[in-house]
Design a protein around this motif. Sequence first.
Motif, PDB file in Angstrom:
ATOM      1  N   ILE A   1     -15.202  22.668  40.435  1.00 22.05           N
ATOM      2  CA  ILE A   1     -14.245  22.858  41.519  1.00 22.05           C
ATOM      3  C   ILE A   1     -14.813  22.296  42.823  1.00 22.05           C
ATOM      4  O   ILE A   1     -14.117  21.584  43.559  1.00 22.05           O
ATOM      5  CB  ILE A   1     -13.881  24.346  41.671  1.00 22.05           C
ATOM      6  CG1 ILE A   1     -13.138  24.829  40.416  1.00 22.05           C
ATOM      7  CG2 ILE A   1     -13.047  24.591  42.924  1.00 22.05           C
ATOM      8  CD1 ILE A   1     -13.005  26.335  40.321  1.00 22.05           C
ATOM      9  N   ALA A   2     -16.087  22.580  43.096  1.00 19.25           N
ATOM     10  CA  ALA A   2     -16.730  22.058  44.302  1.00 19.25           C
ATOM     11  C   ALA A   2     -16.751  20.530  44.285  1.00 19.25           C
ATOM     12  O   ALA A   2     -16.495  19.885  45.314  1.00 19.25           O
ATOM     13  CB  ALA A   2     -18.141  22.617  44.428  1.00 19.25           C
ATOM     14  N   GLU A   3     -17.041  19.972  43.137  1.00 21.54           N
ATOM     15  CA  GLU A   3     -17.059  18.504  43.006  1.00 21.54           C
ATOM     16  C   GLU A   3     -15.679  17.918  43.250  1.00 21.54           C
ATOM     17  O   GLU A   3     -15.515  16.920  43.970  1.00 21.54           O
ATOM     18  CB  GLU A   3     -17.550  18.119  41.612  1.00 21.54           C
ATOM     19  CG  GLU A   3     -17.672  16.638  41.394  1.00 21.54           C
ATOM     20  CD  GLU A   3     -18.173  16.299  39.999  1.00 21.54           C
ATOM     21  OE1 GLU A   3     -17.731  15.282  39.455  1.00 21.54           O
ATOM     22  OE2 GLU A   3     -18.996  17.062  39.465  1.00 21.54           O
ATOM     23  N   ALA A   4     -14.638  18.542  42.674  1.00 19.40           N
ATOM     24  CA  ALA A   4     -13.267  18.052  42.871  1.00 19.40           C
ATOM     25  C   ALA A   4     -12.851  18.154  44.330  1.00 19.40           C
ATOM     26  O   ALA A   4     -12.224  17.236  44.872  1.00 19.40           O
ATOM     27  CB  ALA A   4     -12.299  18.836  41.989  1.00 19.40           C
ATOM     28  N   ARG A   5     -13.215  19.239  44.989  1.00 16.14           N
ATOM     29  CA  ARG A   5     -12.890  19.406  46.412  1.00 16.14           C
ATOM     30  C   ARG A   5     -13.594  18.357  47.261  1.00 16.14           C
ATOM     31  O   ARG A   5     -13.027  17.814  48.201  1.00 16.14           O
ATOM     32  CB  ARG A   5     -13.237  20.803  46.876  1.00 16.14           C
ATOM     33  CG  ARG A   5     -12.279  21.849  46.345  1.00 16.14           C
ATOM     34  CD  ARG A   5     -12.672  23.237  46.767  1.00 16.14           C
ATOM     35  NE  ARG A   5     -11.731  24.228  46.282  1.00 16.14           N
ATOM     36  CZ  ARG A   5     -11.895  25.533  46.380  1.00 16.14           C
ATOM     37  NH1 ARG A   5     -12.981  26.014  46.973  1.00 16.14           N
ATOM     38  NH2 ARG A   5     -10.992  26.352  45.894  1.00 16.14           N
ATOM     39  N   GLY A   6     -14.863  18.099  46.929  1.00 18.16           N
ATOM     40  CA  GLY A   6     -15.609  17.073  47.668  1.00 18.16           C
ATOM     41  C   GLY A   6     -14.988  15.698  47.486  1.00 18.16           C
ATOM     42  O   GLY A   6     -14.865  14.935  48.442  1.00 18.16           O
ATOM     43  N   ALA A   7     -14.580  15.384  46.263  1.00 12.71           N
ATOM     44  CA  ALA A   7     -13.955  14.097  45.993  1.00 12.71           C
ATOM     45  C   ALA A   7     -12.605  13.974  46.690  1.00 12.71           C
ATOM     46  O   ALA A   7     -12.236  12.911  47.178  1.00 12.71           O
ATOM     47  CB  ALA A   7     -13.774  13.914  44.486  1.00 12.71           C
ATOM     48  N   TYR A   8     -11.898  15.084  46.781  1.00 13.51           N
ATOM     49  CA  TYR A   8     -10.585  15.082  47.436  1.00 13.51           C
ATOM     50  C   TYR A   8     -10.713  14.790  48.919  1.00 13.51           C
ATOM     51  O   TYR A   8      -9.906  14.067  49.495  1.00 13.51           O
ATOM     52  CB  TYR A   8      -9.896  16.433  47.221  1.00 13.51           C
ATOM     53  CG  TYR A   8      -8.524  16.532  47.829  1.00 13.51           C
ATOM     54  CD1 TYR A   8      -7.420  15.992  47.170  1.00 13.51           C
ATOM     55  CD2 TYR A   8      -8.315  17.141  49.061  1.00 13.51           C
ATOM     56  CE1 TYR A   8      -6.156  16.063  47.710  1.00 13.51           C
ATOM     57  CE2 TYR A   8      -7.058  17.228  49.615  1.00 13.51           C
ATOM     58  CZ  TYR A   8      -5.972  16.691  48.950  1.00 13.51           C
ATOM     59  OH  TYR A   8      -4.723  16.759  49.490  1.00 13.51           O
ATOM     60  N   ARG A   9     -11.738  15.355  49.551  1.00 13.08           N
ATOM     61  CA  ARG A   9     -11.958  15.149  50.993  1.00 13.08           C
ATOM     62  C   ARG A   9     -12.378  13.722  51.305  1.00 13.08           C
ATOM     63  O   ARG A   9     -12.173  13.254  52.417  1.00 13.08           O
ATOM     64  CB  ARG A   9     -13.032  16.111  51.505  1.00 13.08           C
ATOM     65  CG  ARG A   9     -12.498  17.503  51.729  1.00 13.08           C
ATOM     66  CD  ARG A   9     -13.544  18.372  52.406  1.00 13.08           C
ATOM     67  NE  ARG A   9     -13.601  19.617  51.657  1.00 13.08           N
ATOM     68  CZ  ARG A   9     -14.662  20.096  51.028  1.00 13.08           C
ATOM     69  NH1 ARG A   9     -15.799  19.453  51.079  1.00 13.08           N
ATOM     70  NH2 ARG A   9     -14.601  21.220  50.348  1.00 13.08           N
ATOM     71  N   SER A  10     -12.979  13.048  50.353  1.00  9.96           N
ATOM     72  CA  SER A  10     -13.500  11.671  50.593  1.00  9.96           C
ATOM     73  C   SER A  10     -12.418  10.643  50.654  1.00  9.96           C
ATOM     74  O   SER A  10     -11.392  10.684  50.178  1.00  9.96           O
ATOM     75  CB  SER A  10     -14.479  11.303  49.478  1.00  9.96           C
ATOM     76  OG  SER A  10     -15.563  12.194  49.483  1.00  9.96           O
TER      77      SER A  10
END
Length: 121
Positions: A112-121
């Motif tokens: 989930i943290a990885e997906a959120r980080g990718a979404y913000r990028s």
Amino acid sequence: MTEPLSADMFPDADCADRPMPFRVGGKWTGWVLRCLDDGPHRFTELRVALHWVTPKVLTETLRAMERDGFLTRTVHDENPPRVEYGLTVLGRSLIGPLDGACDWARRHAPEIAEARGAYRS
């Protein structure tokens, strides 16, 4: 290719006389359930554990949970009055699914943290 969604997918969703098929509550319901898992507590005790929730929002959450049958509000005839909130059988029945959801969230937190980080990028 997937089939188009049907307008009849939820045939009873617009019936005002029926509750939604599945509704646990608002943003803080799970937190309140967890706080009351060990027994009844007063509003001020809930405020200590849920210090980031405003009193207004906590009151609204408790009222909604009482309305939905998840908890009881007991007023003790004392001076000053003492009010306690406790889980009903229905509310207690949500603890197992809540535990399952928490376990799932812990297992998948990195994804989930990885997906959120990718979404913000």
